[in-house]
Write a protein that holds these residues in place. Structure first.
Motif, PDB file in Angstrom:
ATOM      1  N   CYS A 233       0.851  -1.189   0.000  1.00 40.71           N
ATOM      2  CA  CYS A 233       0.000   0.000   0.000  1.00 40.71           C
ATOM      3  C   CYS A 233       0.890   1.244   0.000  1.00 40.71           C
ATOM      4  O   CYS A 233       2.105   1.148  -0.102  1.00 40.71           O
TER       5      CYS A 233
ATOM      6  N   GLU B 165       1.711   2.994   2.370  1.00 35.96           N
ATOM      7  CA  GLU B 165       2.599   2.993   3.530  1.00 35.96           C
ATOM      8  C   GLU B 165       3.779   2.039   3.328  1.00 35.96           C
ATOM      9  O   GLU B 165       4.619   1.888   4.215  1.00 35.96           O
TER      10      GLU B 165
ATOM     11  N   HIS C 136      -0.179  -6.042   1.860  1.00 34.80           N
ATOM     12  CA  HIS C 136      -1.493  -6.497   2.325  1.00 34.80           C
ATOM     13  C   HIS C 136      -1.921  -7.756   1.575  1.00 34.80           C
ATOM     14  O   HIS C 136      -1.910  -7.783   0.345  1.00 34.80           O
TER      15      HIS C 136
ATOM     16  N   CYS D 251      -2.091  -1.995   9.638  1.00 34.44           N
ATOM     17  CA  CYS D 251      -1.412  -0.911   8.915  1.00 34.44           C
ATOM     18  C   CYS D 251      -2.125   0.423   9.135  1.00 34.44           C
ATOM     19  O   CYS D 251      -3.349   0.475   9.256  1.00 34.44           O
TER      20      CYS D 251
ATOM     21  N   CYS E 173      -2.658   2.623   6.964  1.00 38.98           N
ATOM     22  CA  CYS E 173      -3.425   3.074   5.800  1.00 38.98           C
ATOM     23  C   CYS E 173      -4.919   2.859   5.996  1.00 38.98           C
ATOM     24  O   CYS E 173      -5.726   3.411   5.245  1.00 38.98           O
TER      25      CYS E 173
HETATM   26 ZN   LIG Z   1      -1.494  -0.384   4.395  1.00 34.02          ZN
END
Ligand SMILES: [Zn+2]
Length: 449
Positions: A265, A267, A271, A324, A326
């Motif tokens: 992602c 970040e 995932h 995470c 995000c």
């Molecule tokens: Zn993420």
């Protein structure tokens, strides 16, 4: 043209599926897990009923309920690459979906496997990929330059070229290239104007190094992102590619048998596409690894109803991560290792990607040569040692085949082909097919990340 082609291929479900994934990607992890439970139960029941392989091996034949699906999964036996090779027919669902795609993958362990996948599952896999690419700004149908393998036979090359054209892709062979080829790729990129690059880490690294050393402006291509796949992405490789093309690098984790598994992602965290696959990370005792603890990756494909894959051991390792920032609920993989390919470098500097040799061996196998596992090691600038598991009776023919092929490709290189009883594994447990001890400088370290 893209939507029409996708529909003709029976993969039109990709659009609706992508919308669905976008709608749920920020659900809390517990909600995603609940969705996964229902799909997993459905797949396990389907596999037990339709696939003779599982029907014969699972001792508990009762209906799997959604609430207990993960617990039941944990009790089931593993599926290995060897099983896929030996029991391909038994694994197929009967009756199964009509429209399927057959895919043979080399796999980094040097034993090719063929997986049959239905078109709906392929569409779902594509949707997961587009969702992932979208995290870095790439839209469905965007133009891609692929640094990837190209088939040996002309017929297949033409078919690939037609598909690439329809799918807005241009393909550069990652198998063999020298400075002249890289120059040609650069010019083709400027003409084709891709939105993003996709390909092997090592190949994109080599291309970036070439663009940089030639003084070309990689950022002028204005790529939305560079997606790297199939190999471990080292920090030095990431920063070289990013600085050369002035764009983000997105690492993709997947495998030929299952397809897309995890995407980075914004970040920079991987995932798991938990709507498509169940990923278990297991310690040597078979327990789920805790965040920060390494374990072996075992995957269950939630989509493939032509050839269900349940608890498939990929031979890779990962560390599960914490949630995470995000905001996406998909589980996080902290790091992955085990995927390492090396180049072979011929005198004169032309480099051959590991997959090149995989395809060569696959061709010989397809021609009936009884070749088992193999390993190719470049010991020095001018010598290549090829070790093959094969019957004594096949030795001279296989030697002659390989020497005639590679003698033409790698002139001036001393090539030895020997018969061995087995190929030893790296300390990580991974089998490495192509090793370059010469470029490695004799380093015995398998972990490149
Ligand atoms: Zn993420």
């Amino acid at each position: 043209m893209y939507p029409g082609v996708v529909r003709i291929r029976g993969e039109g479900a990709v659009f609706a599926r992508l919308r669905e994934l976008r709608a749920i990607e920020r659900l809390p992890t517990e909600d995603l897990l609940r969705r996964q439970r229902a799909q997993l139960a459905s797949m396990l029941n389907y596999a037990r009923e339709r696939s003779p392989y599982y029907g014969a091996r699972w001792s508990d034949r009762s209906q799997v309920l959604a609430d207990a699906a993960h617990e039941r999964l944990a009790e089931l036996p593993f599926l290995t690459k060897r099983d896929l090779q030996e029991f391909r027919e038994e694994l197929l669902a009967r009756p199964g979906p009509k429209r399927v795609t057959r895919k043979t993958t080399g796999g980094s362990t040097g034993e090719p496997v063929t997986v049959v996948k239905d078109r709906r599952a392929t569409a779902y896999e594509m949707a997961a990929s587009w969702l992932g690419y979208g995290w870095h700004g790439v839209q469905i149908g965007d133009r891609a330059a692929r640094f990837w393998g190209s088939p040996y036979t002309l017929k297949r090359r033409l078919r690939f070229a037609a598909a690439d054209f329809a799918m807005h892709r241009i393909r550069f062979s990652a198998f063999a290239f020298d400075e002249g080829d890289l120059e040609h790729y650069w010019r083709a990129c400027k003409r084709f104007r891709p939105d993003y690059f996709y390909g092997y880490v090592s190949m994109l690294e080599a291309f970036a190094a070439f663009v940089k050393s030639s003084g070309y402006d990689g950022a002028a291509l204005r790529l939305k992102s560079v997606v790297t796949t199939s190999e471990v992405l080292a920090p030095s490789q990431r920063s070289l590619i990013q600085s050369t093309f002035g764009t983000r690098v997105q690492d993709e984790y997947g495998c030929g048998e299952v397809g897309a598994i995890a995407y980075e992602c914004e970040e920079g965290r991987l995932h798991v596409m938990s709507e498509n696959v169940v990923v278990e990370i297991l310690t040597p005792t078979g327990e789920p690894a805790q965040p920060g603890e390494p374990g072996e990756i075992v995957v269950t494909d939630l989509g493939n109803r032509a050839m269900p894959l349940v608890r498939y051991r990929l031979g890779d390792f990962a560390v599960p991560g914490l949630p995470c920032r995000c905001g996406r609920g998909f589980p996080v993989l902290e790091r992955i290792w085990g995927r390492a390919y090396d180049f072979v470098e011929a005198p004169g500097g032309r480099r051959y990607h590991g997959e090149y040799f995989m395809y060569l061996i696959e061709e010989l196998r397809a021609a009936g040569r009884p070749i088992g596992q193999f390993q190719i090691v470049q010991e020095s600038a001018g010598s290549l040692a090829i070790a093959i598991v094969m019957p004594e009776s096949a030795r001279s023919e296989v030697q002659a085949d390989i020497l005639s092929r590679l003698g033409r490709t790698l002139p001036g290189m001393e090539i030895t082909v020997s018969r061995v009883a087995g190929i030893s594994r790296e300390s990580s447990g991974k089998m490495r097919v192509i090793r370059n001890r010469w470029l490695e400088g004799g380093d015995d370290n398998d972990d490149r990340s």
